[in-house]
Design an enzyme around this catalytic site. Structure first.
Site, PDB file in Angstrom:
ATOM      1  N   TYR A  67      10.066 -15.933  15.357  1.00  0.00           N
ATOM      2  CA  TYR A  67      10.709 -15.057  16.352  1.00  0.00           C
ATOM      3  C   TYR A  67      12.135 -15.564  16.586  1.00  0.00           C
ATOM      4  CZ  TYR A  67       6.572 -12.489  17.446  1.00  0.00           C
ATOM      5  OH  TYR A  67       5.337 -11.542  17.070  1.00  0.00           O
ATOM      6  N   ASN A 102       9.576  -0.903  20.143  1.00  0.00           N
ATOM      7  CA  ASN A 102      10.597  -1.926  19.625  1.00  0.00           C
ATOM      8  C   ASN A 102      10.685  -3.017  20.539  1.00  0.00           C
ATOM      9  OD1 ASN A 102      10.418  -0.074  17.337  1.00  0.00           O
ATOM     10  ND2 ASN A 102      12.286   0.470  17.435  1.00  0.00           N
ATOM     11  N   ASP A 104      13.421  -4.907  19.731  1.00  0.00           N
ATOM     12  CA  ASP A 104      14.936  -5.159  19.553  1.00  0.00           C
ATOM     13  C   ASP A 104      15.603  -4.470  20.582  1.00  0.00           C
ATOM     14  OD1 ASP A 104      15.782  -2.481  18.831  1.00  0.00           O
ATOM     15  OD2 ASP A 104      14.845  -2.526  17.033  1.00  0.00           O
ATOM     16  N   HIS A 119       5.908  -2.814  24.037  1.00  0.00           N
ATOM     17  CA  HIS A 119       5.697  -4.149  23.437  1.00  0.00           C
ATOM     18  C   HIS A 119       6.568  -5.387  23.826  1.00  0.00           C
ATOM     19  CE1 HIS A 119       2.974  -1.599  20.452  1.00  0.00           C
ATOM     20  NE2 HIS A 119       2.525  -1.762  21.694  1.00  0.00           N
ATOM     21  N   CYS A 127       7.438 -18.220  30.267  1.00  0.00           N
ATOM     22  CA  CYS A 127       6.657 -19.542  30.245  1.00  0.00           C
ATOM     23  C   CYS A 127       5.203 -19.097  29.915  1.00  0.00           C
ATOM     24  CB  CYS A 127       6.597 -20.293  31.392  1.00  0.00           C
ATOM     25  SG  CYS A 127       5.274 -21.868  31.527  1.00  0.00           S
ATOM     26  N   CYS A 155       9.237 -24.969  29.981  1.00  0.00           N
ATOM     27  CA  CYS A 155       9.637 -24.523  31.411  1.00  0.00           C
ATOM     28  C   CYS A 155      10.275 -25.163  32.234  1.00  0.00           C
ATOM     29  CB  CYS A 155       8.279 -23.793  31.897  1.00  0.00           C
ATOM     30  SG  CYS A 155       8.307 -22.996  33.363  1.00  0.00           S
ATOM     31  N   GLY A 195       9.774   7.543  13.906  1.00  0.00           N
ATOM     32  CA  GLY A 195       9.659   6.074  13.168  1.00  0.00           C
ATOM     33  C   GLY A 195       8.683   5.240  13.674  1.00  0.00           C
ATOM     34  N   THR A 196       7.246   5.859  13.872  1.00  0.00           N
ATOM     35  CA  THR A 196       6.256   4.900  13.972  1.00  0.00           C
ATOM     36  C   THR A 196       5.174   5.502  13.185  1.00  0.00           C
ATOM     37  OG1 THR A 196       4.740   4.222  15.727  1.00  0.00           O
ATOM     38  CG2 THR A 196       5.779   6.620  16.085  1.00  0.00           C
TER      39      THR A 196
HETATM   40  C1  BJW Z   1      10.949   5.553   9.271  1.00  0.00           C
HETATM   41  C2  BJW Z   1      12.149   5.231   8.805  1.00  0.00           C
HETATM   42  C3  BJW Z   1      13.423   5.851   8.891  1.00  0.00           C
HETATM   43  C4  BJW Z   1      10.508   4.057   7.832  1.00  0.00           C
HETATM   44  N1  BJW Z   1      13.487   6.734   9.769  1.00  0.00           N
HETATM   45  N2  BJW Z   1      11.073   6.742  10.275  1.00  0.00           N
HETATM   46  C5  BJW Z   1      -8.201   1.080  19.217  1.00  0.00           C
HETATM   47  C6  BJW Z   1      -8.562   1.368  18.159  1.00  0.00           C
HETATM   48  C7  BJW Z   1      -8.466   0.394  17.122  1.00  0.00           C
HETATM   49  C8  BJW Z   1      -7.634  -0.737  17.624  1.00  0.00           C
HETATM   50  C9  BJW Z   1      -7.370  -1.161  18.716  1.00  0.00           C
HETATM   51  C10 BJW Z   1      -7.442  -0.157  19.942  1.00  0.00           C
HETATM   52  N3  BJW Z   1      -6.978  -0.464  21.073  1.00  0.00           N
HETATM   53  C11 BJW Z   1      -6.600  -1.958  20.749  1.00  0.00           C
HETATM   54  C12 BJW Z   1      -6.725  -1.964  19.323  1.00  0.00           C
HETATM   55  C13 BJW Z   1      -6.176  -3.581  18.777  1.00  0.00           C
HETATM   56  C14 BJW Z   1      -4.683  -3.415  18.664  1.00  0.00           C
HETATM   57  C15 BJW Z   1      -4.597  -2.288  17.651  1.00  0.00           C
HETATM   58  O1  BJW Z   1      -4.099  -1.315  17.898  1.00  0.00           O
HETATM   59  N4  BJW Z   1      -4.729  -2.706  16.377  1.00  0.00           N
HETATM   60  C16 BJW Z   1      -4.241  -1.480  15.309  1.00  0.00           C
HETATM   61  C17 BJW Z   1      -3.569  -2.226  14.257  1.00  0.00           C
HETATM   62  C18 BJW Z   1      -5.840  -1.397  14.486  1.00  0.00           C
HETATM   63  N5  BJW Z   1      -4.101  -3.298  19.830  1.00  0.00           N
HETATM   64  C19 BJW Z   1      -3.930  -4.354  20.645  1.00  0.00           C
HETATM   65  O2  BJW Z   1      -4.261  -5.459  20.470  1.00  0.00           O
HETATM   66  C20 BJW Z   1      -2.906  -3.991  21.675  1.00  0.00           C
HETATM   67  N6  BJW Z   1      -3.362  -4.665  22.735  1.00  0.00           N
HETATM   68  C21 BJW Z   1      -4.505  -3.947  23.479  1.00  0.00           C
HETATM   69  O3  BJW Z   1      -5.265  -3.168  22.940  1.00  0.00           O
HETATM   70  O4  BJW Z   1      -4.920  -4.764  24.713  1.00  0.00           O
HETATM   71  C22 BJW Z   1      -6.343  -4.575  25.315  1.00  0.00           C
HETATM   72  C23 BJW Z   1      -6.959  -5.351  24.712  1.00  0.00           C
HETATM   73  C24 BJW Z   1      -7.081  -6.662  24.874  1.00  0.00           C
HETATM   74  C25 BJW Z   1      -8.087  -7.379  24.421  1.00  0.00           C
HETATM   75  C26 BJW Z   1      -9.096  -7.080  23.481  1.00  0.00           C
HETATM   76  C27 BJW Z   1      -8.833  -5.704  23.086  1.00  0.00           C
HETATM   77  C28 BJW Z   1      -7.946  -4.898  23.746  1.00  0.00           C
HETATM   78  C29 BJW Z   1      -1.661  -4.889  21.479  1.00  0.00           C
HETATM   79  C30 BJW Z   1      -0.607  -4.226  20.459  1.00  0.00           C
HETATM   80  C31 BJW Z   1       0.446  -5.130  20.451  1.00  0.00           C
HETATM   81  C32 BJW Z   1       1.299  -4.693  19.021  1.00  0.00           C
HETATM   82  N7  BJW Z   1       2.126  -5.822  18.788  1.00  0.00           N
HETATM   83  C33 BJW Z   1       3.113  -5.370  17.734  1.00  0.00           C
HETATM   84  C34 BJW Z   1       4.068  -6.930  17.639  1.00  0.00           C
HETATM   85  C35 BJW Z   1       5.108  -6.973  18.674  1.00  0.00           C
HETATM   86  C36 BJW Z   1       5.780  -8.237  18.604  1.00  0.00           C
HETATM   87  C37 BJW Z   1       6.398  -8.613  17.361  1.00  0.00           C
HETATM   88  O5  BJW Z   1       7.433  -7.663  17.170  1.00  0.00           O
HETATM   89  O6  BJW Z   1       6.212  -9.287  16.486  1.00  0.00           O
HETATM   90  O7  BJW Z   1       4.099  -4.223  18.060  1.00  0.00           O
HETATM   91  S1  BJW Z   1       2.415  -5.069  16.066  1.00  0.00           S
HETATM   92  C38 BJW Z   1       3.761  -3.873  15.765  1.00  0.00           C
HETATM   93  O8  BJW Z   1       3.021  -2.589  15.635  1.00  0.00           O
HETATM   94  C39 BJW Z   1       4.824  -3.940  16.744  1.00  0.00           C
HETATM   95  C40 BJW Z   1       4.944  -2.505  16.572  1.00  0.00           C
HETATM   96  O9  BJW Z   1       5.890  -1.972  17.945  1.00  0.00           O
HETATM   97  C41 BJW Z   1       3.599  -1.782  16.522  1.00  0.00           C
HETATM   98  C42 BJW Z   1       3.751  -0.427  15.919  1.00  0.00           C
HETATM   99  O10 BJW Z   1       4.522  -0.373  14.629  1.00  0.00           O
HETATM  100  P1  BJW Z   1       5.481   0.643  14.548  1.00  0.00           P
HETATM  101  O11 BJW Z   1       6.848   0.663  15.133  1.00  0.00           O
HETATM  102  O12 BJW Z   1       4.580   2.147  14.405  1.00  0.00           O
HETATM  103  O13 BJW Z   1       5.955   0.285  12.887  1.00  0.00           O
HETATM  104  P2  BJW Z   1       5.341   0.582  11.734  1.00  0.00           P
HETATM  105  O14 BJW Z   1       5.732  -0.461  10.646  1.00  0.00           O
HETATM  106  O15 BJW Z   1       3.696   0.731  11.379  1.00  0.00           O
HETATM  107  O16 BJW Z   1       5.888   1.900  11.059  1.00  0.00           O
HETATM  108  C43 BJW Z   1       7.029   2.220  11.003  1.00  0.00           C
HETATM  109  C44 BJW Z   1       7.094   3.883  10.538  1.00  0.00           C
HETATM  110  O17 BJW Z   1       8.472   4.095  10.440  1.00  0.00           O
HETATM  111  C45 BJW Z   1       6.482   4.432   9.262  1.00  0.00           C
HETATM  112  O18 BJW Z   1       5.623   5.364   9.559  1.00  0.00           O
HETATM  113  C46 BJW Z   1       7.495   4.837   8.397  1.00  0.00           C
HETATM  114  O19 BJW Z   1       7.301   5.778   7.605  1.00  0.00           O
HETATM  115  C47 BJW Z   1       8.638   5.129   9.489  1.00  0.00           C
HETATM  116  N8  BJW Z   1      10.007   4.823   9.010  1.00  0.00           N
HETATM  117  N9  BJW Z   1      11.784   4.215   7.641  1.00  0.00           N
HETATM  118  C48 BJW Z   1      12.339   7.086  10.325  1.00  0.00           C
HETATM  119  N10 BJW Z   1      14.589   5.464   8.360  1.00  0.00           N
HETATM  120 ZN    ZN Z   2       6.092 -22.693  33.707  1.00  0.00          ZN
END
Ligand code: BJW
Ligand code: ZN
Length: 254
Positions: A67, A102, A104, A119, A127, A155, A195-196
């Site tokens: 990170y 995002n 960032d 996120h 901490c 911390c 962009g998601t």
């Molecule tokens: C362009 C471009 C250009 C390219 N112009 N576009 C229901 C169903 C299935 C699974 C689950 C569910 N509910 C929960 C889950 C589990 C899980 C999940 O969703 N998993 C799936 C992957 C299957 N979710 C969780 O765990 C979440 N928590 C939760 O649900 O808590 C309740 C719970 C607790 C306990 C047990 C169970 C449930 C938390 C999710 C946290 C996500 N974290 C991340 C990392 C953040 C930290 C870090 O940065 O390291 O967040 S993962 C990553 O994905 C990040 C992003 O915010 C997130 C979304 O990604 P994003 O932004 O869409 O990026 P990409 O790369 O996927 O897509 C980019 C897009 O841009 C593409 O489409 C390109 O085409 C496009 N693009 N260039 C415009 N120039």
């Molecule tokens: Zn602490």
């Protein structure tokens, strides 16, 4: 550009607009997305070993170092015309809400006053034990290499390890942010999803919620996504190219 014109018409007549962004809006600033073929972070790095609470418990130095590397990368790039266009939309629309997945700070640096960070943020460590915010991290003296282990700071209150202020898989999203996002989406006239991949839940529910509540959903993405079926208008292309065109067509004096 007939579709952009249709989107501009919708935007022009909207009083309540939600802009919902993902990693793609920052791609042209040089911040890698997660799931794009070849360039996505999850193509090169294992999410389970880096972006889960268990990963931090198992190897805090690996996770903190990764990170720190990403925070350094983000600090060295700049907002692009897509981020600037979003800030213009917020300034022009009577009630606009920016919701971003995002971690960032490019929206803030483009002039968006108060993005809802679903996120978390690379710039808000806390901490892992008592939750105390750790304050903005000091700028790294040199670029931390991709795989370099770095000991997280401790911390000042309880001595626990400081962790990145982002939401990992399996963690709940910040309650206030999720509530604000759901409230804005359910009252929106127009929601722009930009962009998601729309694969990560519960964030991916936000455009669906808006559509169910009657909003016109406009998507900007170069690739097809599961949101194609939710969107009234699908604009295929890059955010940095399409968003400025959309703003110029909607507000020719902008
Ligand atoms: C362009 C471009 C250009 C390219 N112009 N576009 C229901 C169903 C299935 C699974 C689950 C569910 N509910 C929960 C889950 C589990 C899980 C999940 O969703 N998993 C799936 C992957 C299957 N979710 C969780 O765990 C979440 N928590 C939760 O649900 O808590 C309740 C719970 C607790 C306990 C047990 C169970 C449930 C938390 C999710 C946290 C996500 N974290 C991340 C990392 C953040 C930290 C870090 O940065 O390291 O967040 S993962 C990553 O994905 C990040 C992003 O915010 C997130 C979304 O990604 P994003 O932004 O869409 O990026 P990409 O790369 O996927 O897509 C980019 C897009 O841009 C593409 O489409 C390109 O085409 C496009 N693009 N260039 C415009 N120039
Ligand atoms: Zn602490």
């Amino acid at each position: 550009m007939p579709d952009v014109r249709e989107a501009a018409k919708l935007l022009e007549n909207a009083a309540r607009v939600v802009v919902f962004t993902g990693a793609g809006i920052s791609a042209e600033s040089g911040v890698p997305t997660f799931r794009d073929a070849l360039t996505g972070l999850w193509e090169r790095f294992d999410a389970q070993s880096l972006a889960t609470p268990q990963a931090f418990r198992d190897d805090p130095e690996l996770v903190w170092g990764w990170y720190e590397w990403r925070r350094h990368k983000v600090s060295s790039v700049h907002p692009n015309p897509g981020h600037l266009a979003v800030a213009t939309i917020e300034a022009r629309v009577p009630a606009a809400t920016l919701i971003t997945q995002n971690v960032d700070d490019l929206h803030e640096r483009a002039g968006s006053p108060d993005p809802v960070h679903l996120h978390g943020s690379l710039f808000a460590p806390r901490c892992a034990d008592c939750g105390k915010p750790a304050g903005p991290p000091a700028a790294p003296a040199d670029e931390p290499g991709e795989g370099r282990r770095i000991r997280p700071p401790s911390c000042s209150r309880c001595g626990g390890l400081i962790r990145p202020g982002v939401v990992w898989f399996g963690e709940s999203l910040p309650e206030a942010a999720l509530e604000a996002a759901a409230r804005a989406a359910s009252g929106a006239d127009v929601l722009l999803t930009i962009g998601t991949s729309g694969l990560v839940y519960p964030a991916a529910e936000i455009p669906r919620l808006a559509a169910r509540a009657g909003a016109a959903v406009i998507q900007i993405n170069p690739q097809p996504t599961p949101m194609d079926s939710v969107a009234l208008v699908n604009l295929r292309g890059s955010a940095a190219r399409i968003l400025p065109d959309l703003v110029a067509l909607t507000w020719p004096d902008a």
